[in-house]
Design a protein around this motif. Structure first.
Motif, PDB file in Angstrom:
ATOM      1  N   PRO A   1     -13.533 -22.614  -5.359  1.00  0.00           N
ATOM      2  CA  PRO A   1     -12.603 -22.144  -6.548  1.00  0.00           C
ATOM      3  C   PRO A   1     -13.287 -20.382  -7.783  1.00  0.00           C
ATOM      4  O   PRO A   1     -14.275 -20.354  -6.897  1.00  0.00           O
ATOM      5  CB  PRO A   1     -13.020 -23.237  -8.275  1.00  0.00           C
ATOM      6  N   SER A   2     -12.056 -20.219  -7.636  1.00  0.00           N
ATOM      7  CA  SER A   2     -11.769 -18.435  -7.952  1.00  0.00           C
ATOM      8  C   SER A   2     -13.055 -17.198  -7.061  1.00  0.00           C
ATOM      9  O   SER A   2     -13.071 -16.416  -8.117  1.00  0.00           O
ATOM     10  CB  SER A   2     -12.249 -18.476  -9.560  1.00  0.00           C
ATOM     11  N   SER A   3     -12.326 -17.685  -5.695  1.00  0.00           N
ATOM     12  CA  SER A   3     -13.510 -16.898  -5.207  1.00  0.00           C
ATOM     13  C   SER A   3     -12.576 -15.702  -4.066  1.00  0.00           C
ATOM     14  O   SER A   3     -13.766 -14.887  -3.874  1.00  0.00           O
ATOM     15  CB  SER A   3     -14.217 -17.979  -4.104  1.00  0.00           C
ATOM     16  N   VAL A   4     -10.897 -16.012  -5.032  1.00  0.00           N
ATOM     17  CA  VAL A   4     -10.673 -15.152  -3.416  1.00  0.00           C
ATOM     18  C   VAL A   4      -9.730 -14.007  -3.913  1.00  0.00           C
ATOM     19  O   VAL A   4      -9.295 -14.557  -5.926  1.00  0.00           O
ATOM     20  CB  VAL A   4      -9.535 -16.340  -2.235  1.00  0.00           C
ATOM     21  N   LEU A   5      -9.750 -12.993  -3.544  1.00  0.00           N
ATOM     22  CA  LEU A   5      -8.628 -11.797  -4.322  1.00  0.00           C
ATOM     23  C   LEU A   5      -7.967 -11.732  -3.528  1.00  0.00           C
ATOM     24  O   LEU A   5      -7.529 -11.553  -2.540  1.00  0.00           O
ATOM     25  CB  LEU A   5      -9.856 -10.280  -4.428  1.00  0.00           C
ATOM     26  N   TYR A   6      -6.279 -12.206  -4.172  1.00  0.00           N
ATOM     27  CA  TYR A   6      -4.963 -11.862  -3.750  1.00  0.00           C
ATOM     28  C   TYR A   6      -5.399 -10.530  -3.827  1.00  0.00           C
ATOM     29  O   TYR A   6      -4.732  -9.720  -4.914  1.00  0.00           O
ATOM     30  CB  TYR A   6      -4.420 -12.945  -4.304  1.00  0.00           C
ATOM     31  N   VAL A   7      -4.163  -9.376  -3.002  1.00  0.00           N
ATOM     32  CA  VAL A   7      -3.573  -8.310  -3.105  1.00  0.00           C
ATOM     33  C   VAL A   7      -2.734  -8.025  -1.697  1.00  0.00           C
ATOM     34  O   VAL A   7      -2.497  -8.844  -1.085  1.00  0.00           O
ATOM     35  CB  VAL A   7      -5.082  -6.980  -2.161  1.00  0.00           C
ATOM     36  N   SER A   8      -1.635  -7.678  -3.377  1.00  0.00           N
ATOM     37  CA  SER A   8      -0.384  -7.482  -2.962  1.00  0.00           C
ATOM     38  C   SER A   8       0.674  -6.417  -3.304  1.00  0.00           C
ATOM     39  O   SER A   8      -0.105  -5.949  -4.678  1.00  0.00           O
ATOM     40  CB  SER A   8       0.572  -8.177  -2.910  1.00  0.00           C
ATOM     41  N   PHE A   9       0.935  -5.083  -2.894  1.00  0.00           N
ATOM     42  CA  PHE A   9       1.360  -4.095  -3.486  1.00  0.00           C
ATOM     43  C   PHE A   9       3.431  -4.660  -3.480  1.00  0.00           C
ATOM     44  O   PHE A   9       4.222  -3.244  -3.811  1.00  0.00           O
ATOM     45  CB  PHE A   9       1.685  -2.882  -2.990  1.00  0.00           C
ATOM     46  N   GLY A  10       3.392  -5.778  -3.310  1.00  0.00           N
ATOM     47  CA  GLY A  10       5.054  -5.684  -4.158  1.00  0.00           C
ATOM     48  C   GLY A  10       5.761  -5.611  -1.708  1.00  0.00           C
ATOM     49  O   GLY A  10       5.207  -5.553  -1.196  1.00  0.00           O
ATOM     50  N   SER A  11       7.221  -5.624  -2.341  1.00  0.00           N
ATOM     51  CA  SER A  11       7.886  -5.259  -1.109  1.00  0.00           C
ATOM     52  C   SER A  11       8.315  -4.144  -0.897  1.00  0.00           C
ATOM     53  O   SER A  11       9.514  -3.452  -0.329  1.00  0.00           O
ATOM     54  CB  SER A  11       9.535  -6.757  -1.347  1.00  0.00           C
ATOM     55  N   LEU A  12       8.147  -3.687  -1.805  1.00  0.00           N
ATOM     56  CA  LEU A  12       9.179  -2.009  -1.940  1.00  0.00           C
ATOM     57  C   LEU A  12       8.222  -0.533  -2.307  1.00  0.00           C
ATOM     58  O   LEU A  12       8.617   0.531  -1.449  1.00  0.00           O
ATOM     59  CB  LEU A  12       9.898  -1.834  -3.436  1.00  0.00           C
ATOM     60  N   VAL A  13       6.899  -0.694  -2.729  1.00  0.00           N
ATOM     61  CA  VAL A  13       5.870   0.394  -2.706  1.00  0.00           C
ATOM     62  C   VAL A  13       5.396   1.116  -2.083  1.00  0.00           C
ATOM     63  O   VAL A  13       5.231   0.336  -0.837  1.00  0.00           O
ATOM     64  CB  VAL A  13       5.682   0.981  -4.161  1.00  0.00           C
ATOM     65  N   GLN A  14       5.299   2.116  -1.434  1.00  0.00           N
ATOM     66  CA  GLN A  14       4.759   2.435  -0.387  1.00  0.00           C
ATOM     67  C   GLN A  14       3.210   3.900  -0.896  1.00  0.00           C
ATOM     68  O   GLN A  14       4.024   4.215  -2.592  1.00  0.00           O
ATOM     69  CB  GLN A  14       5.434   3.836   0.438  1.00  0.00           C
ATOM     70  N   THR A  15       3.024   4.042   0.360  1.00  0.00           N
ATOM     71  CA  THR A  15       1.014   4.681  -0.413  1.00  0.00           C
ATOM     72  C   THR A  15       1.058   4.813   1.357  1.00  0.00           C
ATOM     73  O   THR A  15       1.458   5.331   1.912  1.00  0.00           O
ATOM     74  CB  THR A  15      -0.025   4.204  -1.451  1.00  0.00           C
ATOM     75  N   SER A  16      -0.722   6.357   0.411  1.00  0.00           N
ATOM     76  CA  SER A  16      -1.197   6.862   1.523  1.00  0.00           C
ATOM     77  C   SER A  16      -1.230   5.708   2.815  1.00  0.00           C
ATOM     78  O   SER A  16      -1.803   5.537   2.489  1.00  0.00           O
ATOM     79  CB  SER A  16      -1.686   8.530   1.345  1.00  0.00           C
ATOM     80  N   LYS A  17      -1.802   7.301   4.028  1.00  0.00           N
ATOM     81  CA  LYS A  17      -2.412   6.123   4.873  1.00  0.00           C
ATOM     82  C   LYS A  17      -4.071   6.206   4.031  1.00  0.00           C
ATOM     83  O   LYS A  17      -4.734   4.941   4.075  1.00  0.00           O
ATOM     84  CB  LYS A  17      -2.834   6.230   5.987  1.00  0.00           C
ATOM     85  N   ARG A  18      -4.334   7.357   3.697  1.00  0.00           N
ATOM     86  CA  ARG A  18      -5.408   7.704   2.801  1.00  0.00           C
ATOM     87  C   ARG A  18      -6.057   6.456   1.929  1.00  0.00           C
ATOM     88  O   ARG A  18      -7.207   5.719   1.432  1.00  0.00           O
ATOM     89  CB  ARG A  18      -6.188   8.802   2.366  1.00  0.00           C
ATOM     90  N   ASN A  19      -5.457   6.275   1.120  1.00  0.00           N
ATOM     91  CA  ASN A  19      -5.132   5.150   0.217  1.00  0.00           C
ATOM     92  C   ASN A  19      -4.932   3.665   0.729  1.00  0.00           C
ATOM     93  O   ASN A  19      -6.159   2.915   0.433  1.00  0.00           O
ATOM     94  CB  ASN A  19      -4.079   5.714  -0.966  1.00  0.00           C
ATOM     95  N   ILE A  20      -4.027   3.594   2.172  1.00  0.00           N
ATOM     96  CA  ILE A  20      -5.143   1.832   2.783  1.00  0.00           C
ATOM     97  C   ILE A  20      -5.754   2.249   2.867  1.00  0.00           C
ATOM     98  O   ILE A  20      -6.447   1.068   2.751  1.00  0.00           O
ATOM     99  CB  ILE A  20      -3.791   2.136   3.197  1.00  0.00           C
TER     100      ILE A  20
END
Length: 479
Positions: free
Chosen positions: A282-301
């Motif tokens: 329980p409560s051990s997993v971090l969910y990561v999502s930046f939605g369906s639209l926005v974009q970011t740089s390769k460096r940030n990823i």
């Protein structure tokens, strides 16, 4: 079908998931109250739903609702572009086209719907970001309801742009860092929390034109509906109500009694994460999502990718096509998926609600899109905020400063993997992020109370229906 005297909502959503999902649920909510509803989908959205489901026949997201006796109809309208045009990678061009060309398409379909059933009492429900709704409603002499799918704080900042201009804060100079306390209903807001289109560097963008074209029309709307909860934004909503009726009816996606759709509203195929989550504590997993639209740089990823590994926290990361700014780029660093092994699960898309409600999930690293924020709050999941664009910096202010249910991903101007890892470890260690988790539980309870039969959102929705009927009855027409 002849339904003389029944109220008929003609509903237009903006064609992005953060707007589509609440619009579908609002259509169902109206139909449950005895309204006739015509949901007007864009052809390319309908085509994506059909392609994703691999259906050989046409699909209908409201088929189950109709089987249960609801009068909810579905039609499509072209945006004037070919189906194969990539509307995500060419977003600026797409909305330039929509600003100029779509109003005529919307006008034509509204006229066709009205003339097909003149016995109904028609009214228009359009996403606030459509800049043609008042013109079309006036042409056909029907009431005009503006449906706002972002927080009331964002709405209020746009609504008070002239007040900001008078005080030298609109368009805000990019290097200005000031606290603002003069906007009615907003105790305090910092210029760093402004949406980008309020900044000087964005005044030539399509986002700027889209927003302020829309709000010229919004001033003529008869009613404004907000996908938020009164108890969470009471002062802001009270400040807005002096202009016209405003109703907080959210979170609309969690309204009670809505029919279940057998056709998924998601525009992307979904990976089932339940089996992977079932093996985690329980409560051990971090969910990561930046939605369906926005974009970011390769460096940030890349920094996020290695920050996740350094944190040693288990994670699910939604890495969709198009997340990097370079259309042709491979999103993740070379060999990354081999490095993570059992530490994380990389998926192209998933059912976010099912992930957030899973007891194994203890945090959400999010871009702070409003749908994602509402869903995280509904399940009491605290957030790490990485806003990129649009309303997201302002949503971050609500999450961190007002409700204190999250933290920033970084405190400077650039992402660094060590800082990212430190932030993840802090949030996921419930012994050190105790206050944030307690606040998240409190906010969850307020949201769930709001949608109960005697809750504020249900009362506001009932008041909206009464006011709409009274307006139509008093004029003897739908306007």
């Amino acid at each position: 079908m002849v339904s003389k005297g029944k109220l008929h909502a003609i509903l237009f959503p903006i064609p992005h998931p953060g707007h589509i999902n609440p619009s579908i649920n609002f259509a169902l909510k109206l139909a449950l109250r005895g309204f006739v509803v015509t949901y007007v989908n864009l052809e390319f959205v309908h085509h994506q739903l059909k392609s994703k489901s691999q259906a050989t026949e046409d699909i209908d997201i409201f088929s189950e609702a109709r089987k249960s006796g609801l009068d909810i109809r579905h039609t499509t309208v072209s945006d004037g572009l070919p189906l194969e045009f990539n509307r995500v990678f060419h977003l600026e061009d797409y909305w330039e086209h929509m600003l100029v060309n779509f109003p005529a398409h919307a006008d034509e379909v509204v006229g066709r719907i009205i003339h097909a059933d003149p016995y109904l009492l028609h009214f228009l429900v359009a996403d606030t970001f459509y800049g043609w709704s008042a013109t079309v409603a006036n042409k056909y002499n029907i009431a005009n309801v503006s449906f706002w799918t972002e927080p009331a704080l964002v709405y209020s900042l746009i609504r008070h742009s002239e007040l900001l201009r008078e005080n030298g804060h609109f368009p805000c100079k990019d290097n200005v860092a000031e606290e603002i306390t003069y906007i009615p209903g907003i105790k305090t807001v910092h210029t760093k929390d402004f949406m980008p289109y309020l900044k000087e560097s964005d005044v030539e963008t399509t986002s700027y034109k889209l927003v302020f074209t829309a709000f010229k029309e919004e001033s003529k709307a008869d009613f404004v509906l907000h996908n938020t909860v009164y108890e969470l934004e009471s002062e802001t909503l009270s400040g807005l109500s002096k202009y016209k009726p405003h109703y907080a009816i959210g979170p609309i996606n969690f309204s009670k009694g809505l029919p279940t759709n057998t056709v998924s509203k998601s525009l992307n195929p979904e990976t089932d994460c339940s089996q992977w989550l079932a093996s985690k504590t329980p409560s051990s997993v971090l969910y990561v999502s930046f939605g369906s639209l926005v974009q970011t740089s390769k460096r940030n990823i890349e920094e996020i990718a290695y920050g996740l590994l350094l944190s040693e926290v288990k994670f699910i990361w939604v890495v969709r096509a198009g997340m990097a700014e370079d259309e042709e780029a491979t999103v993740l660093p070379d060999g990354y998926e081999d490095e993570i092994q059992d530490k994380g699960l990389i998926v192209p898309w998933c059912n976010q609600l099912r992930v957030l409600e899973d007891p194994a999930v203890g945090g959400f690293l999010t871009h702070c899109g409003w749908n994602s924020v509402l869903e995280s709050m509904w399940f009491g999941v605290p957030m790490i905020c990485y806003p990129v664009d649009y309303d997201q910096p302002t949503n971050r202010k609500l999450v961190i400063d007002d409700w204190q249910i999250g933290i920033n991903l970084c405190d400077g101007t650039s992402l660094e993997r060590k800082e990212i890892a430190d932030k993840i470890r802090f949030l996921m260690d419930r012994s050190v992020s105790k206050d944030i988790n307690e606040n998240a539980t409190s906010v969850k309870e307020k949201m769930r109370s709001a949608v109960e039969i005697d809750g504020s959102s249900e009362r506001n929705f009932n008041q909206f229906i009464r006011d709409l009927r009274a307006k139509i009855d008093s004029t003897g027409t739908t306007k």
